[in-house]
Design a protein around this motif. Structure first.
Motif, PDB file in Angstrom:
ATOM      1  N   THR A   1       0.969   4.049  -2.992  1.00  0.00           N
ATOM      2  CA  THR A   1       0.441   5.569  -2.619  1.00  0.00           C
ATOM      3  C   THR A   1       1.806   6.341  -2.989  1.00  0.00           C
ATOM      4  OG1 THR A   1      -0.420   4.951  -0.541  1.00  0.00           O
ATOM      5  CG2 THR A   1       0.212   7.057  -0.723  1.00  0.00           C
ATOM      6  N   CYS A   2       2.967   5.713  -2.819  1.00  0.00           N
ATOM      7  CA  CYS A   2       4.209   6.621  -3.271  1.00  0.00           C
ATOM      8  C   CYS A   2       4.147   6.727  -4.805  1.00  0.00           C
ATOM      9  CB  CYS A   2       5.394   6.031  -2.724  1.00  0.00           C
ATOM     10  SG  CYS A   2       5.683   6.461  -1.213  1.00  0.00           S
TER      11      CYS A   2
ATOM     12  N   THR B   1       0.650   7.454   9.073  1.00  0.00           N
ATOM     13  CA  THR B   1      -0.388   6.859   8.118  1.00  0.00           C
ATOM     14  C   THR B   1      -1.729   6.365   8.880  1.00  0.00           C
ATOM     15  OG1 THR B   1       0.424   4.718   7.822  1.00  0.00           O
ATOM     16  CG2 THR B   1       0.964   6.179   6.258  1.00  0.00           C
TER      17      THR B   1
ATOM     18  N   ASP C   1       0.860  -1.290  -0.039  1.00  0.00           N
ATOM     19  CA  ASP C   1       0.220   0.123   0.014  1.00  0.00           C
ATOM     20  C   ASP C   1       0.923   1.205  -0.056  1.00  0.00           C
ATOM     21  OD1 ASP C   1      -2.202  -1.514  -0.018  1.00  0.00           O
ATOM     22  OD2 ASP C   1      -2.563  -1.373   2.071  1.00  0.00           O
ATOM     23  N   LYS C   2       2.030   1.263   0.851  1.00  0.00           N
ATOM     24  CA  LYS C   2       2.731   2.350   0.746  1.00  0.00           C
ATOM     25  C   LYS C   2       3.270   2.743  -0.671  1.00  0.00           C
ATOM     26  CE  LYS C   2       3.985   2.335   5.404  1.00  0.00           C
ATOM     27  NZ  LYS C   2       5.043   2.197   6.767  1.00  0.00           N
TER      28      LYS C   2
ATOM     29  N   CYS D   1       7.161  10.615   0.166  1.00  0.00           N
ATOM     30  CA  CYS D   1       7.281   9.095   0.302  1.00  0.00           C
ATOM     31  C   CYS D   1       8.343   8.763   1.458  1.00  0.00           C
ATOM     32  CB  CYS D   1       7.792   8.579  -1.040  1.00  0.00           C
ATOM     33  SG  CYS D   1       6.180   8.401  -2.168  1.00  0.00           S
TER      34      CYS D   1
ATOM     35  N   ASP E   1       1.577   6.445  -6.837  1.00  0.00           N
ATOM     36  CA  ASP E   1       0.375   7.673  -7.413  1.00  0.00           C
ATOM     37  C   ASP E   1       1.054   9.013  -7.089  1.00  0.00           C
ATOM     38  OD1 ASP E   1      -2.406   8.014  -8.210  1.00  0.00           O
ATOM     39  OD2 ASP E   1      -2.703   8.685  -6.010  1.00  0.00           O
TER      40      ASP E   1
END
Length: 102
Positions: free
Chosen positions: A27-28, A86, A23-24, A76, A30
């Motif tokens: 997210t980074c 988070t 997920d991290k 990030c 994106d």
């Protein structure tokens, strides 16, 4: 039987941390793509308005892309260094005001 239970719980905890890591990274990625594209577009728009030379216009696009890359990199790195950031939501304004009144 107890060993199977222990390994199942350890594998589920490693699985959840693997999902958290995925997920991290998602997210980074994106964040990186959005910031680079948006800042490059802003740089190209500013270059069209402010500069006549194509070299200067490309320079403003490169500057915008660099700003986007730097911004995404800093966010990030903050995301990977502080895992609690988070999971903790920011305080609401009503909670903040009531704690100041007390």
């Amino acid at each position: 039987m107890a060993e199977k239970k222990g390994t199942a719980s350890s594998s589920s905890s490693s699985s959840s941390s693997e999902y958290d890591l995925n997920d991290k990274w998602d997210t980074c990625l994106d964040l990186f793509l959005r910031r680079v594209v948006y800042s490059s577009l802003a740089g190209s728009f500013a270059g069209l308005l402010l500069f006549r030379s194509p070299v200067s216009r490309w320079g403003s696009v490169a500057l915008g892309a660099g700003i986007g890359i730097g911004s995404a990199y800093s966010d990030c790195s903050r995301l990977f260094e502080n895992p609690a950031a988070t999971s903790i939501p920011p305080p609401k304004a009503a909670e903040f005001q009531s704690s100041q009144d007390a």
